[in-house]
Design a protein around this motif. Structure first.
Motif, PDB file in Angstrom:
ATOM      1  N   ILE A 155       0.815  -1.220   0.000  1.00  0.00           N
ATOM      2  CA  ILE A 155       0.000   0.000   0.000  1.00  0.00           C
ATOM      3  C   ILE A 155       0.845   1.265   0.000  1.00  0.00           C
ATOM      4  CG2 ILE A 155      -0.265   0.354   2.504  1.00  0.00           C
ATOM      5  CD1 ILE A 155      -3.234   0.902   1.957  1.00  0.00           C
ATOM      6  N   LEU A 156       2.086   1.194   0.490  1.00  0.00           N
ATOM      7  CA  LEU A 156       2.913   2.397   0.579  1.00  0.00           C
ATOM      8  C   LEU A 156       3.775   2.634  -0.663  1.00  0.00           C
ATOM      9  CD1 LEU A 156       4.036   2.278   4.327  1.00  0.00           C
ATOM     10  CD2 LEU A 156       2.194   3.620   3.285  1.00  0.00           C
ATOM     11  N   ARG A 157       3.627   1.788  -1.674  1.00  0.00           N
ATOM     12  CA  ARG A 157       4.399   2.011  -2.905  1.00  0.00           C
ATOM     13  C   ARG A 157       3.922   3.257  -3.638  1.00  0.00           C
ATOM     14  NH1 ARG A 157       4.283  -3.808  -4.151  1.00  0.00           N
ATOM     15  NH2 ARG A 157       2.521  -3.373  -5.532  1.00  0.00           N
ATOM     16  N   PHE A 158       2.616   3.446  -3.724  1.00  0.00           N
ATOM     17  CA  PHE A 158       2.029   4.601  -4.401  1.00  0.00           C
ATOM     18  C   PHE A 158       2.630   4.770  -5.803  1.00  0.00           C
ATOM     19  CE2 PHE A 158       0.199   5.270  -0.419  1.00  0.00           C
ATOM     20  CZ  PHE A 158      -0.760   6.275  -0.486  1.00  0.00           C
ATOM     21  N   ASP A 159       2.589   3.688  -6.581  1.00  0.00           N
ATOM     22  CA  ASP A 159       3.261   3.691  -7.877  1.00  0.00           C
ATOM     23  C   ASP A 159       2.310   3.771  -9.069  1.00  0.00           C
ATOM     24  OD1 ASP A 159       2.186   1.215  -7.394  1.00  0.00           O
ATOM     25  OD2 ASP A 159       3.981   0.066  -7.884  1.00  0.00           O
ATOM     26  N   ARG A 160       1.022   3.953  -8.822  1.00  0.00           N
ATOM     27  CA  ARG A 160       0.077   4.138  -9.929  1.00  0.00           C
ATOM     28  C   ARG A 160      -0.028   5.621 -10.292  1.00  0.00           C
ATOM     29  NH1 ARG A 160      -3.604   0.648 -11.982  1.00  0.00           N
ATOM     30  NH2 ARG A 160      -3.634  -1.467 -11.133  1.00  0.00           N
ATOM     31  N   THR A 161      -0.483   5.892 -11.499  1.00  0.00           N
ATOM     32  CA  THR A 161      -0.762   7.279 -11.880  1.00  0.00           C
ATOM     33  C   THR A 161      -2.054   7.719 -11.210  1.00  0.00           C
ATOM     34  OG1 THR A 161       0.275   6.954 -14.043  1.00  0.00           O
ATOM     35  CG2 THR A 161      -1.204   8.840 -13.820  1.00  0.00           C
ATOM     36  N   GLN A 162      -2.055   8.897 -10.615  1.00  0.00           N
ATOM     37  CA  GLN A 162      -3.276   9.445 -10.032  1.00  0.00           C
ATOM     38  C   GLN A 162      -3.865  10.463 -11.000  1.00  0.00           C
ATOM     39  OE1 GLN A 162      -2.631  11.594  -6.356  1.00  0.00           O
ATOM     40  NE2 GLN A 162      -0.671  12.431  -7.011  1.00  0.00           N
ATOM     41  N   TYR A 163      -5.198  10.551 -11.018  1.00  0.00           N
ATOM     42  CA  TYR A 163      -5.887  11.424 -11.971  1.00  0.00           C
ATOM     43  C   TYR A 163      -6.751  12.445 -11.226  1.00  0.00           C
ATOM     44  CZ  TYR A 163      -4.327   8.107 -15.476  1.00  0.00           C
ATOM     45  OH  TYR A 163      -3.543   7.321 -16.284  1.00  0.00           O
ATOM     46  N   VAL A 181     -13.165   1.220 -14.574  1.00  0.00           N
ATOM     47  CA  VAL A 181     -13.468   2.606 -14.931  1.00  0.00           C
ATOM     48  C   VAL A 181     -12.640   3.065 -16.130  1.00  0.00           C
ATOM     49  CG1 VAL A 181     -13.373   5.011 -14.124  1.00  0.00           C
ATOM     50  CG2 VAL A 181     -14.202   3.196 -12.602  1.00  0.00           C
ATOM     51  N   PHE A 182     -11.391   2.613 -16.213  1.00  0.00           N
ATOM     52  CA  PHE A 182     -10.516   3.069 -17.293  1.00  0.00           C
ATOM     53  C   PHE A 182     -10.893   2.459 -18.641  1.00  0.00           C
ATOM     54  CE2 PHE A 182      -7.619   3.559 -13.536  1.00  0.00           C
ATOM     55  CZ  PHE A 182      -7.637   4.946 -13.541  1.00  0.00           C
ATOM     56  N   GLU A 183     -11.711   1.434 -18.627  1.00  0.00           N
ATOM     57  CA  GLU A 183     -12.197   0.884 -19.893  1.00  0.00           C
ATOM     58  C   GLU A 183     -13.161   1.863 -20.569  1.00  0.00           C
ATOM     59  OE1 GLU A 183     -13.873  -2.944 -19.139  1.00  0.00           O
ATOM     60  OE2 GLU A 183     -12.100  -3.651 -18.022  1.00  0.00           O
ATOM     61  N   LYS A 184     -13.783   2.701 -19.770  1.00  0.00           N
ATOM     62  CA  LYS A 184     -14.705   3.710 -20.291  1.00  0.00           C
ATOM     63  C   LYS A 184     -14.024   5.065 -20.434  1.00  0.00           C
ATOM     64  CE  LYS A 184     -19.253   5.704 -19.299  1.00  0.00           C
ATOM     65  NZ  LYS A 184     -20.399   5.705 -18.349  1.00  0.00           N
ATOM     66  N   TYR A 185     -13.378   5.507 -19.349  1.00  0.00           N
ATOM     67  CA  TYR A 185     -12.663   6.785 -19.371  1.00  0.00           C
ATOM     68  C   TYR A 185     -11.170   6.507 -19.325  1.00  0.00           C
ATOM     69  CZ  TYR A 185     -17.145   9.065 -18.465  1.00  0.00           C
ATOM     70  OH  TYR A 185     -18.439   9.509 -18.561  1.00  0.00           O
ATOM     71  N   SER A 186     -10.582   6.417 -20.488  1.00  0.00           N
ATOM     72  CA  SER A 186      -9.149   6.143 -20.574  1.00  0.00           C
ATOM     73  C   SER A 186      -8.354   7.385 -20.209  1.00  0.00           C
ATOM     74  CB  SER A 186      -8.787   5.689 -21.988  1.00  0.00           C
ATOM     75  OG  SER A 186      -9.017   6.757 -22.915  1.00  0.00           O
ATOM     76  N   ALA A 187      -7.024   7.244 -20.198  1.00  0.00           N
ATOM     77  CA  ALA A 187      -6.155   8.354 -19.814  1.00  0.00           C
ATOM     78  C   ALA A 187      -6.348   9.580 -20.707  1.00  0.00           C
ATOM     79  CB  ALA A 187      -4.701   7.898 -19.842  1.00  0.00           C
ATOM     80  N   ALA A 188      -6.820   9.366 -21.936  1.00  0.00           N
ATOM     81  CA  ALA A 188      -7.027  10.491 -22.857  1.00  0.00           C
ATOM     82  C   ALA A 188      -8.096  11.452 -22.347  1.00  0.00           C
ATOM     83  CB  ALA A 188      -7.424   9.961 -24.232  1.00  0.00           C
ATOM     84  N   TYR A 189      -9.006  10.958 -21.510  1.00  0.00           N
ATOM     85  CA  TYR A 189     -10.096  11.780 -20.995  1.00  0.00           C
ATOM     86  C   TYR A 189      -9.817  12.308 -19.584  1.00  0.00           C
ATOM     87  CZ  TYR A 189     -12.638   9.615 -24.858  1.00  0.00           C
ATOM     88  OH  TYR A 189     -13.029   9.188 -26.103  1.00  0.00           O
ATOM     89  N   LEU A 190      -8.620  12.058 -19.074  1.00  0.00           N
ATOM     90  CA  LEU A 190      -8.301  12.403 -17.695  1.00  0.00           C
ATOM     91  C   LEU A 190      -6.988  13.173 -17.622  1.00  0.00           C
ATOM     92  CD1 LEU A 190      -9.158   8.903 -16.192  1.00  0.00           C
ATOM     93  CD2 LEU A 190     -10.555  10.977 -15.963  1.00  0.00           C
ATOM     94  N   THR A 191      -6.821  13.940 -16.567  1.00  0.00           N
ATOM     95  CA  THR A 191      -5.597  14.711 -16.356  1.00  0.00           C
ATOM     96  C   THR A 191      -4.769  14.067 -15.252  1.00  0.00           C
ATOM     97  OG1 THR A 191      -6.786  16.748 -16.929  1.00  0.00           O
ATOM     98  CG2 THR A 191      -4.667  16.979 -15.777  1.00  0.00           C
ATOM     99  N   PRO A 192      -3.535  13.647 -15.549  1.00  0.00           N
ATOM    100  CA  PRO A 192      -2.719  13.004 -14.514  1.00  0.00           C
ATOM    101  C   PRO A 192      -2.265  13.981 -13.449  1.00  0.00           C
ATOM    102  CG  PRO A 192      -1.444  13.314 -16.522  1.00  0.00           C
ATOM    103  CD  PRO A 192      -2.853  13.710 -16.850  1.00  0.00           C
ATOM    104  N   GLY A 193      -2.098  13.468 -12.233  1.00  0.00           N
ATOM    105  CA  GLY A 193      -1.591  14.284 -11.133  1.00  0.00           C
ATOM    106  C   GLY A 193      -0.102  14.089 -10.962  1.00  0.00           C
ATOM    107  N   LEU A 194       0.415  14.529  -9.840  1.00  0.00           N
ATOM    108  CA  LEU A 194       1.849  14.485  -9.581  1.00  0.00           C
ATOM    109  C   LEU A 194       2.324  13.058  -9.307  1.00  0.00           C
ATOM    110  CD1 LEU A 194       1.968  17.575  -7.206  1.00  0.00           C
ATOM    111  CD2 LEU A 194       2.758  17.493  -9.582  1.00  0.00           C
TER     112      LEU A 194
END
Length: 351
Positions: free
Chosen positions: A112-120, A301-314
């Motif tokens: 849980i402390l890896r925090f290695d996914r992209t946040q949107y 959720v990403f199958e519907k709203y892919s990264a193209a429709y979202l803004t990545p965070g830090l």
């Protein structure tokens, strides 16, 4: 006379009922989220229509006026996401503490402390605008509520725990999950520890009295201080104030350092409950975006709203050497050296 002689059937032993983690057929929503516009089918809309602009929110955030979701969103929409900071394994290796920290963490905390996914950004805003958690029965299907990708989800704590990747379907059915410590309380409550228990634990790792303004520098072991920084920078999700040690911080340390069985799903829900509590005057950051992305991925959720429709965070950074030196974990030499742990006043001269 035996049952066979009397002709009567032996009484059947009732098998314990296996509680389903999630039954989509039985799902009944207790809540509805209202929007000011109908959802636009992805295949019929442009990216700009979905994402909105300066004057129009993202399609997943266009809540109806005079709703709780709209009220919360208006309070948090300008809040940036937190830049989380996790373990610097290179530094821990230099200090000869990497294996010790991995042992303390165990596989669940390490995950849980890896925090290695992209946040949107928009998914985090949507989650906190709609998130509700009712403490109580773990298995009620209406304990955890939130929307992601403009779809409402209501679920039990075990279902939530599986979605986060913290536990498997099998693990949430065991007593290690259902009977572990769920949090802290001022009174007496089954499966919860009291503030007195937390104070007793704190006395084993830190100096001075337990108080709301207790400082992390009172923690005797420099490695424990470093773990505390990471906890506050990820799981607890504070932008600043890493020199303070709250009850939630202590609960995490109670689990990691004290090696006590704590339900990390209920602890995570407690941390998430703080995310939407933001006054306009407070320059807070919205935390736990990486875990929200994990949940969104598990729910499709990403199958519907892919990264193209979202803004990545830090992206996540590591707690650097300067932070470790400031926390009194290591010396200012090059290469740095681990400072000695302070001995408890009650430990005696022989220690």
């Amino acid at each position: 006379m035996s049952q066979e002689q009397s002709g009567s059937r032996p009484a059947r032993r009732k098998r314990p009922r296996r509680q389903p983690v999630f039954d989509p057929v039985a799902q009944r929503y207790s809540r509805r989220i209202c929007y000011e516009v109908e959802e636009i089918p992805i295949e019929e809309a442009s990216v700009d229509e979905i994402k909105g602009d300066e004057d129009t929110p993202h399609i997943i955030l266009r809540f109806s006026l005079n709703t709780t979701e709209k009220e919360i969103y208006d309070r948090i929409w300008e809040a940036p996401l937190l830049r989380h900071r996790t373990f610097n394994w290179e530094l821990l290796g230099t200090l000869g503490q990497a294996e010790r920290v991995r042992t303390l963490l165990g596989p669940r905390w390490a995950t849980i402390l890896r925090f290695d996914r992209t946040q949107y950004v928009k998914l985090v805003h949507e989650f906190y605008a709609t998130f509700r958690h009712k403490t109580g029965d773990l298995f009620s299907e209406h304990v955890v509520l939130f929307s992601l990708g403009r779809q409402l989800f209501e679920m039990s704590v075990p279902r939530f725990a599986v979605l986060t990747g913290l536990y498997t379907e099998e693990e949430v059915q065991t007593s290690a999950f259902t009977e572990s410590v769920r949090g802290y309380t001022l009174g007496t409550r089954r499966y919860w520890i009291t503030s007195t228990d937390l104070a007793a634990f704190r006395s084993t790792i830190a100096e001075g009295p337990h108080a709301s303004n207790a400082v992390s520098s009172a923690i005797r072991d420099p490695v424990h201080r470093y773990i505390h920084i990471v906890i506050t920078s990820t799981f607890v999700g504070r932008q600043s104030g890493h020199d303070k040690c709250s009850n939630l911080d202590l609960m995490c340390l109670y689990s990691i350092i004290g090696q006590h069985d704590v339900n990390l799903a209920t602890l995570l829900l407690s941390s998430m409950g703080r995310g939407g509590r933001r006054d306009e005057s407070v320059s807070a950051r919205l935390p736990l975006g990486h875990i929200i992305s994990q949940i969104a991925a598990a729910l499709g959720v990403f199958e519907k709203y892919s990264a193209a429709y979202l803004t990545p965070g830090l992206d996540t950074e590591v707690v650097n050497v300067a932070d470790a030196k400031k926390a009194g974990m290591c010396t200012y030499e090059d290469p740095p050296r681990l400072v000695d742990a302070r001995v408890s006043a009650g430990a005696g001269s022989s220690s």
